[in-house]
Design an enzyme around this catalytic site. Structure first.
Site, mmCIF file in Angstrom:
data_model
loop_
_atom_site.group_PDB
_atom_site.id
_atom_site.type_symbol
_atom_site.label_atom_id
_atom_site.label_comp_id
_atom_site.label_asym_id
_atom_site.label_seq_id
_atom_site.Cartn_x
_atom_site.Cartn_y
_atom_site.Cartn_z
ATOM 1 N N LYS A 205 -11.642 5.584 -3.976
ATOM 2 C CA LYS A 205 -10.774 4.660 -4.722
ATOM 3 C C LYS A 205 -11.602 3.485 -5.238
ATOM 4 O O LYS A 205 -12.469 2.972 -4.508
ATOM 5 C CB LYS A 205 -9.661 4.180 -3.779
ATOM 6 C CG LYS A 205 -8.584 3.325 -4.440
ATOM 7 C CD LYS A 205 -7.484 2.981 -3.420
ATOM 8 C CE LYS A 205 -6.340 2.184 -3.995
ATOM 9 N NZ LYS A 205 -5.264 1.908 -3.015
ATOM 10 N N SER B 145 -0.540 3.163 -4.466
ATOM 11 C CA SER B 145 -1.483 2.845 -5.512
ATOM 12 C C SER B 145 -2.681 3.787 -5.620
ATOM 13 O O SER B 145 -3.304 3.844 -6.673
ATOM 14 C CB SER B 145 -2.013 1.419 -5.304
ATOM 15 O OG SER B 145 -2.732 1.308 -4.085
ATOM 16 N N SER C 290 0.231 3.127 0.306
ATOM 17 C CA SER C 290 -0.538 3.584 -0.856
ATOM 18 C C SER C 290 -1.342 4.852 -0.666
ATOM 19 O O SER C 290 -1.898 5.362 -1.627
ATOM 20 C CB SER C 290 -1.490 2.492 -1.314
ATOM 21 O OG SER C 290 -0.814 1.645 -2.204
HETATM 22 N N1 GLN Z 1 3.385 0.117 -3.093
HETATM 23 C C1 GLN Z 1 3.109 -0.969 -2.205
HETATM 24 C C2 GLN Z 1 2.825 -2.222 -2.986
HETATM 25 O O1 GLN Z 1 2.895 -2.169 -4.179
HETATM 26 C C3 GLN Z 1 1.969 -0.613 -1.306
HETATM 27 C C4 GLN Z 1 0.638 -0.796 -1.923
HETATM 28 C C5 GLN Z 1 -0.491 -0.402 -1.051
HETATM 29 O O2 GLN Z 1 -0.315 0.182 0.012
HETATM 30 N N2 GLN Z 1 -1.675 -0.789 -1.485
HETATM 31 O O3 GLN Z 1 2.567 -3.250 -2.428
#
Ligand code: GLN
Length: 506
Positions: A81, A156, A180
């Site tokens: 990532k 994400s 995410s």
């Molecule tokens: N979808 C969640 C957010 O937008 C989690 C994001 C993540 O785990 N980086 O905060």
């Protein structure tokens, strides 16, 4: 449904026994990336020179007759990532702010991956600074779900999930702050594991919410997940929140111990079904698959009971205070002075430069989070919001601790729905935030949680993920239970039909 594509452990053993060279394995993965990534757009950058140099050194070791000295996953390609630092490559966090930022050092997980001689094929797409659940909030381009390219891969870490799902690699790393890794794993039909907070070093991971962030792996099987965990886990002097046993367990062997079925130290496994995942907000196909998963646990001899966790559904509200508060502080460093973008033309003074740099460099979602977090921490509001959210976090931890008196593992759907269409939730941040209702609690209390495929939605044909949660530091148990379920349900190493054509041989 299984495919002809090899797993990471199969590739590693083919390379070590000399039936495949690491360079040929890499050729085939790059061929798959070339064939498919224009459609999926999982990658932000590729890293061919470094990857081939690593593969060559593995091949040299095998040629010299020293294969027995190779580490567990030597020669197995991996994708990273783009919020993890890899020396000499760009780390953009999918933001314009860091468009030209080149990492001067390796994250600890990258040091470990290099020590294991795993070729790093490239950096993957994400929602900007890991804020999002669909991978549409990248400043560069969205990523598409290999099961249906009209749909999002989740986020994400959508790029890291999609490239594993489409067979462009067998393994990847993401980061999981509120879901995410588990949510995109669920939406892409693969396995995602968020380890216990502290088991994996965060050094070199660009911070979003430091008390919640964990570097987390993706794979297509539970055994491969165990293998990559083995590579990245461990205490690190560079991360004072990391803490792990001085000798790590053998996670692959622990996972495979699950072949013994639903027993724990000779006793029937006690499974808790988290209350509140029926009815409104949960798709019918998802409810059905989870009900079938529960029946499968019972069929395997587990004791199943319902568990009501105080504060589970409210965790999302606490998360959006705590995560944004921490983000507002962590992202303060992107001000045009040291990292990436710096707007200096025509600025009146240094404050003007800060403002212009941040206005230009950050996207709308990142700005929303910084504003929310700054507001929650501001004088007069601290107790009302941040203080209350921390209290909710404590209550949640207590209710988990109580649950562990009665059950060994807690299960629920990973995501309330299967992959949704691109654009579907873009104008409605709250509905996007609700994607993580089931995943956020594990981050707030620091426990390990894993998502693995448990079925397909009849209406759309899209995969559905089941989430398993256990007490902190019990990854061995988590992997064993996941392996037993994977073998029973028979959904492993899934690759969508359209991506099986170009074969990677072992
Ligand atoms: N979808 C969640 C957010 O937008 C989690 C994001 C993540 O785990 N980086 O905060």
């Amino acid at each position: 449904m299984s495919t002809a594509l090899p797993t990471a452990l199969e590739l590693a053993s083919a390379i070590a026994t000399g039936s495949q060279t690491a360079s040929a394995v890499l050729d085939e993965h790059f061929a798959r990336i070339e064939a498919h990534d224009s459609e999926i757009q999982a990658f932000l950058s590729l890293n061919k020179d470094q990857a081939y140099a690593t593969a060559q050194s593995v091949d040299d070791t095998v040629k010299a007759g020293n294969a027995s000295t190779l580490p567990l996953l030597a020669g197995v390609p991996i994708a990273i990532k783009d919020n993890l630092n890899v020396t000499g490559t760009k780390t953009t966090c999918a933001s314009k702010m860091l468009e030209s930022y080149v990492s001067p050092y390796d994250a600890t997980v990258i040091t470990k991956i290099k020590a294991h001689q795993m070729p790093i094929v490239g950096k993957t797409n994400l929602d900007e600074f890991a804020m999002g659940s669909s991978c549409e909030k990248s400043a560069y381009h969205p990523t598409y779900n290999p099961w249906d390219t009209a749909c999002v891969p989740g986020g994400s870490s959508g790029g890291s999930a999609a490239c594993v799902s489409a067979g462009m690699v067998t393994l990847s790393l993401g980061s999981d702050t509120g879901g995410s890794v588990r949510q995109p794993a669920s939406l892409c039909g693969i396995v995602g594991l968020k380890p216990t907070y502290g088991l994996v070093s965060r050094y070199g991971l660009v911070a979003f919410a430091s008390s919640l962030d964990q570097v987390s792996p993706f794979a297509r099987t539970v055994e491969d997940t165990a293998a990559i965990l083995q590579v990245i886990a461990g205490k690190d002097a560079h991360d004072m929140t990391s803490s792990a046993p001085s000798v790590l367990p053998d996670y692959v062997a622990s996972a495979q111990a699950g072949a013994l079925g639903m027993q724990l130290a000779g006793k029937r496994l006690r499974v808790g079904i988290v209350d509140g995942f029926e009815g409104e907000g949960i798709q019918a196909g998802t409810q059905k698959a989870v009900t079938e998963a529960i029946a499968r646990f019972e069929g395997l001899g587990a004791d199943v009971k319902r568990i009501s966790l105080t504060g589970f559904q409210e965790a999302i509200a606490a998360y959006y205070i705590i995560a944004t508060a921490e983000a507002s502080s962590n992202l303060a460093r992107f001000d045009g002075v040291r990292y990436g973008l710096s707007e200096r033309e025509g600025v009146e003074n240094v404050y003007d430069m800060f403002a212009k740099t941040r206005a230009k460099g950050f996207g709308a979602e990142v700005k929303r989070r910084i504003l929310l977090g700054s507001f929650a921490l501001s004088a007069g509001y601290y107790d009302a919001y941040y203080g209350k959210a921390q209290l909710a976090r404590k209550v949640l931890a207590q209710s988990f601790n109580q649950a562990w008196q009665d059950v060994d593992v807690l299960i629920c759907p990973t995501s309330p729905s299967v992959a949704f269409k691109l654009g579907e939730k873009n104008d409605d941040p709250i509905s996007m935030y609700l994607s993580d209702v089931a995943t956020i609690p594990a981050n707030l209390v620091g426990i390990p949680a894993l998502s693995l495929p448990c079925g397909f939605d009849e209406a759309t044909g899209l995969p559905i993920g089941l989430q398993l949660m256990v007490p902190a530091w019990e990854e061995e148990k988590l992997l064993a239970i996941a392996f037993a379920f994977q073998e029973a349900v028979g959904l492993k190493n899934l690759v969508p039909p359209a991506f099986q054509a170009l074969k990677v041989s072992v």
